[in-house]
Design an enzyme around this catalytic site. Structure first.
Site: not given
Ligand code: GDP
Ligand code: MN
Length: 400
Positions: A119, A207
């Site tokens: 992530y 993101e």
């Protein structure tokens, strides 16, 4: 402003970040040609909606299958078939709410073999007023869940704007993600590219979830979510062009045409207020008296009668609105203009719910006179608390 994954990936590519080649498809007939322009052996078909969780989502219509909005396929034909099944269907994910979102665009891209899913995000950290990196080994999952259950698995730090991005930032991320060998160098480069993209385009969020390590051991951006500061769009026509209005709340879209600060909420009391601070206070006090605001609406300082009329129409067009509270403190905004706007709007669209008006400030007597003489069924209020109490009571009475 949010953009689609395929648009974010085009920006990533422009800045030198590793993304797969892909094609966006809007009509089923185009799917096969698009897929055949890409190399196999894996073709990934991805629904393009402004919401995450697509992989674990489901389609409302049975003929779209129940496999979610991200599908890994093994041939051009299969990819084209999956694209056809998604287009025009309604995808429901934990981020869309039960209503779901219509899939108008599908992205077909060259798939990769995944070794690890990580992530990575950049965002504006409001507590430090700086851009911050967030990284975790727990990619592919909801970061909120990781943060709640195992916060020690998240690395987060802000970048000093005086120095900007430095290679040690990238190394810090690389080591926390357990990267090795060439991956460290790739990470330092990639983070630099992401930081440059973020700052140059005035982004609010970038993101990559998941950022993956491929079977060959390379870093690769598998998903991309980006949003931008609306107030900076004026200097980024290339970004403004990426706006997909079909993804936006129609009421918010209508409001933006008239330069109104409007945000739809879940409650039942429609609010028309001037000034963001007063709008916040109004929402708070409605809650204090047991009600829930249906929207945030700041008509601004120098609103015209037309603008007030449009604002009022947007509020009344929301079927969830069971009562309206107009709360104006007239400084630059004149109370008579507000009153005229309200009367004009009601003439056009009618008024089927209780209306409480609290006016104070410039031309307040004239404003009250206009409302009184209009024959409208207005409940007058003396101050903010009185107004909130009255509208909450009126809505309760209507609901019985
Ligand atoms: P999201 O569910 O909306 O976040 O969509 P993502 O783009 O993150 O995709 C969801 C999941 O699909 C990823 O976490 C991967 O596990 C899988 N996936 C996406 N692209 C590929 C690919 O190229 N190859 C493989 N094997 N899996 C993929
Ligand atoms: Mn994702």
């Amino acid at each position: 402003m949010n953009i689609h994954e395929y648009q974010a990936k085009a920006l990533l590519r422009e800045y030198g970040a590793p993304v797969s080649d892909g094609r966006v498809v809007m009509r089923a007939e185009e799917a096969k040609t698009a897929a055949s322009e890409l190399d196999g052996p894996i073709w990934v078909v991805k629904a393009q909606i402004h919401a995450g969780g697509r992989g674990k989502g489901h389609f409302k219509e049975s003929d779209a299958g129940d496999k979610g909005g991200v599908r890994v396929t093994r041939s051009v034909e299969e990819a084209a078939e999956e694209a056809r099944r998604m287009l025009g269907r309604t995808l429901v994910t934990h981020q869309t709410g039960p209503k779901g979102k219509t899939v108008n665009r599908v992205y077909i891209e060259e798939g990769v073999d995944i070794d690890r899913e990580l992530y990575l995000a950049l965002l504006v950290d409001r507590s430090t007023s700086r851009i911050a990196f967030v990284a975790s080994t727990e990619g592919g999952m909801d970061i909120e869940e990781v943060a709640a259950k195992s916060p020690e698995k998240i690395l987060s730090f802000a970048v000093d704007p005086a120095t900007g991005y430095q290679p040690f930032h990238g190394r810090r991320i690389a080591f926390s993600l357990g990267l090795e060998g060439k991956q460290v160098k790739q990470c330092v480069q990639l983070m630099g590219a992401l930081y440059r993209l973020f700052t140059e385009k005035d982004a609010e969020l970038l993101e990559i979830n998941p950022l993956v390590i491929t079977r060959e051991g390379n870093l690769h951006c598998l998903d991309a979510k980006m949003s931008f500061d609306d107030n900076a769009l004026g200097r980024h026509p290339d970004i403004a062009e990426l706006r997909d209005t079909s993804e936006e709340d129609p009421k918010e879209l209508e409001a933006s045409k008239y330069d109104l600060n409007y945000i739809a909420l879940d409650g039942e009391i429609g609010c028309m207020v001037n000034g963001a601070g007063l709008a916040m206070a109004t929402m708070d006090i409605i809650k204090l008296y047991g009600g829930e605001p249906a929207n945030f609406l700041d008509v601004g300082g120098g609103a015209t009668r037309e603008k007030v009329t449009e604002a009022f129409k947007i509020i009344t067009s929301d079927p969830n609105v069971k009562g309206i509270l107009v709360n104006i403190f007239g400084g630059i905004m004149r109370c008579d203009i507000i009153a005229e706007g309200v009367v004009e709007a009601v003439k056009e669209v009618g008024l089927n719910v209780p209306l409480v008006v609290r006016l104070e400030g410039t031309n307040v007597e004239e404003g009250k006179r206009i409302l009184n003489e209009s024959g409208l069924n207005v409940i007058a209020a003396d101050d903010l608390a009185d107004a909130a109490k009255k509208i909450v009571e009126a809505v309760k009475a209507v609901k019985g």
